[in-house]
Design a protein around this motif. Structure first.
Motif, PDB file in Angstrom:
ATOM      1  N   GLY A 221     -11.002 -50.976  51.958  1.00 34.20           N
ATOM      2  CA  GLY A 221      -9.898 -50.171  52.477  1.00 34.20           C
ATOM      3  C   GLY A 221      -9.145 -49.390  51.406  1.00 34.20           C
ATOM      4  N   HIS A 222      -9.743 -49.271  50.220  1.00 33.09           N
ATOM      5  CA  HIS A 222      -9.085 -48.541  49.131  1.00 33.09           C
ATOM      6  C   HIS A 222      -9.164 -47.035  49.362  1.00 33.09           C
ATOM      7  CE1 HIS A 222     -10.035 -52.160  46.294  1.00 33.09           C
ATOM      8  NE2 HIS A 222      -9.022 -52.410  47.119  1.00 33.09           N
ATOM      9  N   ASP A 223      -8.142 -46.336  48.854  1.00 29.67           N
ATOM     10  CA  ASP A 223      -8.108 -44.882  49.021  1.00 29.67           C
ATOM     11  C   ASP A 223      -8.840 -44.139  47.908  1.00 29.67           C
ATOM     12  OD1 ASP A 223      -4.693 -44.907  50.265  1.00 29.67           O
ATOM     13  OD2 ASP A 223      -6.595 -45.010  51.336  1.00 29.67           O
ATOM     14  N   THR A 224      -8.917 -44.752  46.731  1.00 28.90           N
ATOM     15  CA  THR A 224      -9.437 -44.047  45.558  1.00 28.90           C
ATOM     16  C   THR A 224     -10.768 -44.633  45.111  1.00 28.90           C
ATOM     17  OG1 THR A 224      -7.158 -43.638  44.862  1.00 28.90           O
ATOM     18  CG2 THR A 224      -8.875 -43.278  43.220  1.00 28.90           C
ATOM     19  N   MET A 225     -11.715 -43.726  44.864  1.00 28.58           N
ATOM     20  CA  MET A 225     -13.038 -44.135  44.403  1.00 28.58           C
ATOM     21  C   MET A 225     -13.454 -43.273  43.223  1.00 28.58           C
ATOM     22  SD  MET A 225     -15.015 -44.823  48.010  1.00 28.58           S
ATOM     23  CE  MET A 225     -16.449 -45.588  47.250  1.00 28.58           C
ATOM     24  N   TYR A 226     -14.359 -43.826  42.408  1.00 29.97           N
ATOM     25  CA  TYR A 226     -14.796 -43.151  41.181  1.00 29.97           C
ATOM     26  C   TYR A 226     -16.303 -43.264  41.000  1.00 29.97           C
ATOM     27  CZ  TYR A 226      -9.884 -44.132  39.971  1.00 29.97           C
ATOM     28  OH  TYR A 226      -8.513 -44.243  39.972  1.00 29.97           O
TER      29      TYR A 226
ATOM     30  N   ILE B   5     -15.841 -41.775  32.717  1.00 33.83           N
ATOM     31  CA  ILE B   5     -15.444 -41.321  34.044  1.00 33.83           C
ATOM     32  C   ILE B   5     -16.099 -39.966  34.327  1.00 33.83           C
ATOM     33  CG2 ILE B   5     -13.290 -40.355  33.076  1.00 33.83           C
ATOM     34  CD1 ILE B   5     -13.689 -41.747  36.654  1.00 33.83           C
ATOM     35  N   MET B   6     -16.624 -39.832  35.553  1.00 38.12           N
ATOM     36  CA  MET B   6     -17.225 -38.567  35.964  1.00 38.12           C
ATOM     37  C   MET B   6     -16.350 -37.883  37.016  1.00 38.12           C
ATOM     38  SD  MET B   6     -21.171 -39.752  36.379  1.00 38.12           S
ATOM     39  CE  MET B   6     -21.818 -38.104  36.628  1.00 38.12           C
ATOM     40  N   PHE B   7     -16.098 -38.601  38.095  1.00 35.42           N
ATOM     41  CA  PHE B   7     -15.341 -38.034  39.219  1.00 35.42           C
ATOM     42  C   PHE B   7     -14.356 -39.064  39.758  1.00 35.42           C
ATOM     43  CE2 PHE B   7     -17.925 -34.334  39.597  1.00 35.42           C
ATOM     44  CZ  PHE B   7     -19.236 -34.728  39.362  1.00 35.42           C
ATOM     45  N   SER B   8     -13.267 -38.515  40.315  1.00 36.27           N
ATOM     46  CA  SER B   8     -12.260 -39.346  40.953  1.00 36.27           C
ATOM     47  C   SER B   8     -11.947 -38.739  42.316  1.00 36.27           C
ATOM     48  CB  SER B   8     -11.010 -39.384  40.070  1.00 36.27           C
ATOM     49  OG  SER B   8      -9.945 -39.996  40.740  1.00 36.27           O
ATOM     50  N   TYR B   9     -12.005 -39.562  43.347  1.00 38.73           N
ATOM     51  CA  TYR B   9     -11.705 -39.102  44.699  1.00 38.73           C
ATOM     52  C   TYR B   9     -10.565 -39.932  45.270  1.00 38.73           C
ATOM     53  CZ  TYR B   9     -15.381 -35.807  45.969  1.00 38.73           C
ATOM     54  OH  TYR B   9     -16.163 -34.686  46.074  1.00 38.73           O
ATOM     55  N   ASN B  10      -9.660 -39.252  45.975  1.00 38.38           N
ATOM     56  CA  ASN B  10      -8.611 -39.962  46.678  1.00 38.38           C
ATOM     57  C   ASN B  10      -8.628 -39.542  48.133  1.00 38.38           C
ATOM     58  OD1 ASN B  10      -5.500 -40.068  47.642  1.00 38.38           O
ATOM     59  ND2 ASN B  10      -5.957 -41.709  46.222  1.00 38.38           N
ATOM     60  N   ASN B  11      -8.880 -40.490  49.012  1.00 41.50           N
ATOM     61  CA  ASN B  11      -8.905 -40.203  50.448  1.00 41.50           C
ATOM     62  C   ASN B  11      -9.780 -38.992  50.774  1.00 41.50           C
ATOM     63  OD1 ASN B  11      -8.212 -40.974  52.972  1.00 41.50           O
ATOM     64  ND2 ASN B  11      -6.093 -40.280  52.848  1.00 41.50           N
ATOM     65  N   LYS B  12     -10.969 -38.980  50.299  1.00 41.11           N
ATOM     66  CA  LYS B  12     -12.009 -37.970  50.517  1.00 41.11           C
ATOM     67  C   LYS B  12     -11.818 -36.698  49.704  1.00 41.11           C
ATOM     68  CE  LYS B  12     -11.758 -37.139  54.886  1.00 41.11           C
ATOM     69  NZ  LYS B  12     -12.181 -36.524  56.151  1.00 41.11           N
ATOM     70  N   GLU B  13     -10.714 -36.564  48.988  1.00 44.26           N
ATOM     71  CA  GLU B  13     -10.472 -35.328  48.245  1.00 44.26           C
ATOM     72  C   GLU B  13     -10.779 -35.524  46.759  1.00 44.26           C
ATOM     73  OE1 GLU B  13      -9.567 -33.463  51.643  1.00 44.26           O
ATOM     74  OE2 GLU B  13      -9.529 -32.473  49.677  1.00 44.26           O
TER      75      GLU B  13
ATOM     76  N   PHE C 196     -24.353 -32.112  39.024  1.00 48.93           N
ATOM     77  CA  PHE C 196     -23.852 -33.327  39.665  1.00 48.93           C
ATOM     78  C   PHE C 196     -22.861 -32.919  40.753  1.00 48.93           C
ATOM     79  CE2 PHE C 196     -25.283 -36.768  36.859  1.00 48.93           C
ATOM     80  CZ  PHE C 196     -25.747 -36.039  35.784  1.00 48.93           C
ATOM     81  N   SER C 197     -23.125 -33.334  41.974  1.00 50.81           N
ATOM     82  CA  SER C 197     -22.201 -32.990  43.055  1.00 50.81           C
ATOM     83  C   SER C 197     -21.871 -34.229  43.871  1.00 50.81           C
ATOM     84  CB  SER C 197     -22.770 -31.886  43.951  1.00 50.81           C
ATOM     85  OG  SER C 197     -24.081 -32.201  44.351  1.00 50.81           O
ATOM     86  N   PRO C 198     -20.612 -34.656  43.808  1.00 50.54           N
ATOM     87  CA  PRO C 198     -20.183 -35.802  44.614  1.00 50.54           C
ATOM     88  C   PRO C 198     -19.823 -35.336  46.015  1.00 50.54           C
ATOM     89  CG  PRO C 198     -18.386 -35.060  43.226  1.00 50.54           C
ATOM     90  CD  PRO C 198     -19.526 -34.123  42.973  1.00 50.54           C
ATOM     91  N   LYS C 199     -19.923 -36.281  46.959  1.00 51.34           N
ATOM     92  CA  LYS C 199     -19.481 -35.958  48.324  1.00 51.34           C
ATOM     93  C   LYS C 199     -18.887 -37.215  48.926  1.00 51.34           C
ATOM     94  CE  LYS C 199     -21.650 -32.000  50.267  1.00 51.34           C
ATOM     95  NZ  LYS C 199     -23.023 -31.552  50.120  1.00 51.34           N
ATOM     96  N   SER C 200     -17.765 -37.032  49.615  1.00 50.30           N
ATOM     97  CA  SER C 200     -17.110 -38.165  50.254  1.00 50.30           C
ATOM     98  C   SER C 200     -16.944 -37.855  51.735  1.00 50.30           C
ATOM     99  CB  SER C 200     -15.754 -38.423  49.584  1.00 50.30           C
ATOM    100  OG  SER C 200     -15.115 -39.543  50.155  1.00 50.30           O
ATOM    101  N   PRO C 201     -17.847 -38.338  52.587  1.00 51.28           N
ATOM    102  CA  PRO C 201     -17.737 -38.068  54.028  1.00 51.28           C
ATOM    103  C   PRO C 201     -16.537 -38.750  54.666  1.00 51.28           C
ATOM    104  CG  PRO C 201     -19.564 -39.568  53.569  1.00 51.28           C
ATOM    105  CD  PRO C 201     -19.046 -39.110  52.250  1.00 51.28           C
ATOM    106  N   ASP C 202     -16.131 -39.870  54.128  1.00 51.03           N
ATOM    107  CA  ASP C 202     -14.915 -40.562  54.559  1.00 51.03           C
ATOM    108  C   ASP C 202     -14.451 -41.424  53.397  1.00 51.03           C
ATOM    109  OD1 ASP C 202     -17.312 -42.264  56.344  1.00 51.03           O
ATOM    110  OD2 ASP C 202     -16.175 -43.284  54.771  1.00 51.03           O
ATOM    111  N   LYS C 203     -13.268 -42.018  53.526  1.00 56.09           N
ATOM    112  CA  LYS C 203     -12.703 -42.660  52.334  1.00 56.09           C
ATOM    113  C   LYS C 203     -13.430 -43.934  51.922  1.00 56.09           C
ATOM    114  CE  LYS C 203      -8.912 -45.605  53.820  1.00 56.09           C
ATOM    115  NZ  LYS C 203      -7.475 -45.878  53.694  1.00 56.09           N
ATOM    116  N   ALA C 204     -14.350 -44.415  52.746  1.00 57.77           N
ATOM    117  CA  ALA C 204     -15.116 -45.609  52.395  1.00 57.77           C
ATOM    118  C   ALA C 204     -16.422 -45.281  51.680  1.00 57.77           C
ATOM    119  CB  ALA C 204     -15.420 -46.419  53.655  1.00 57.77           C
ATOM    120  N   HIS C 205     -16.787 -44.011  51.640  1.00 59.66           N
ATOM    121  CA  HIS C 205     -18.070 -43.610  51.066  1.00 59.66           C
ATOM    122  C   HIS C 205     -17.897 -42.530  50.009  1.00 59.66           C
ATOM    123  CE1 HIS C 205     -19.204 -45.322  54.984  1.00 59.66           C
ATOM    124  NE2 HIS C 205     -20.341 -45.660  54.388  1.00 59.66           N
ATOM    125  N   LEU C 206     -18.638 -42.691  48.930  1.00 57.72           N
ATOM    126  CA  LEU C 206     -18.659 -41.661  47.884  1.00 57.72           C
ATOM    127  C   LEU C 206     -20.085 -41.596  47.356  1.00 57.72           C
ATOM    128  CD1 LEU C 206     -17.209 -39.597  46.119  1.00 57.72           C
ATOM    129  CD2 LEU C 206     -16.680 -41.448  44.512  1.00 57.72           C
TER     130      LEU C 206
END
Lengths: 112, 110
Positions: free
Chosen positions: A28-33, A45-53, A64-74
């Motif tokens: 249930g975390h908002d931030t992923m890396y 560190i490469m990328f940091s996402y917060n709530n899909k952004e 390298f292209s990250p994608k976050s379809p929802d806040k549980a996936h990166l």
């Protein structure tokens, strides 16, 4: 029940190919890396996402292209793989109140 | 800005003590310590937020100096299970990602 899971655990591929690594967290975390760990064990560190952004994109090639379809996936997609991309890629999520990072098991990418 | 860790590597006999240092040229928001065993992911040990703070559990403890520019990790009466690479990670603010030092490889031998 794994908190942060990555797939696949191992990838072996040829130069020039494209590959993807998936990451999911059930905390249930908002931030992923995404972190890259090279052969000298340096965790970068490469990328940091917060709530899909996308919040932070360190100096990483645009192959390298990250994608976050929802806040549980990166997920991480890598185009035109090069020898220097060989490394272990770790996904992590961050507990908001303490800042503690929870790492996935890592995905070892070998480019031949 | 990457923190500086020292030493790069240390070898201990079981029961000996070790200190790992982590320093920054600027005051930090917080310092994290993680341990990574070979072939595994880094695992969280502890976070220090306040200048002058000291924390610990079992025989592993850490301190954060008053100026919040230097932290030390103390391992006392080391056990074989302490072997691994120890990383300090630092935050310059609450919203920035954790930046890790280059790690300290600790080997405990019987």
């Amino acid at each position: 029940d794994t908190a942060v899971s990555q797939t696949p655990k191992y990838l072996v591929t040829q130069m020039g190919n494209d590959k993807s690594i998936k990451c999911e967290q059930n905390l249930g975390h908002d931030t992923m890396y995404w972190y890259k760990q090279d052969s000298k064990k340096f965790l970068k560190i490469m990328f940091s996402y917060n709530n899909k952004e996308l919040i932070i994109n360190e100096t990483v090639p645009n192959r390298f292209s990250p994608k976050s379809p929802d806040k549980a996936h990166l997920n991480l997609h890598i185009n035109s793989l090069e020898l220097g991309d060989s490394a272990v890629y770790f996904c992590a999520s961050r507990r908001t109140d303490t800042g503690e990072l929870f790492f996935g098991e890592g995905s070892r990418l070998t480019v031949l | 800005q990457q923190p500086v860790q020292s030493p790069q590597a240390v070898i201990l006999r079981e029961g000996e003590d070790a200190v790992i240092n982590c320093s920054s040229s600027k005051a930090l928001y917080s310092v994290h310590w993680y341990r990574q065993k070979h072939g595994e992911a880094p695992v969280f040990l502890m976070i220090l937020l306040k200048g002058g703070e000291q924390k610990g559990h079992d025989k592993i403890s850490a301190s954060f100096n008053e100026k919040k520019q230097q932290s030390s990790l103390y391992l006392t009466a080391s056990q074989l299970s302490y072997s691994g690479t120890y990383f300090c990670g630092t935050l310059n603010s609450g919203n920035t990602p954790l930046v890790f030092g280059k790690g300290t490889r600790l080997s405990v031998i019987a």
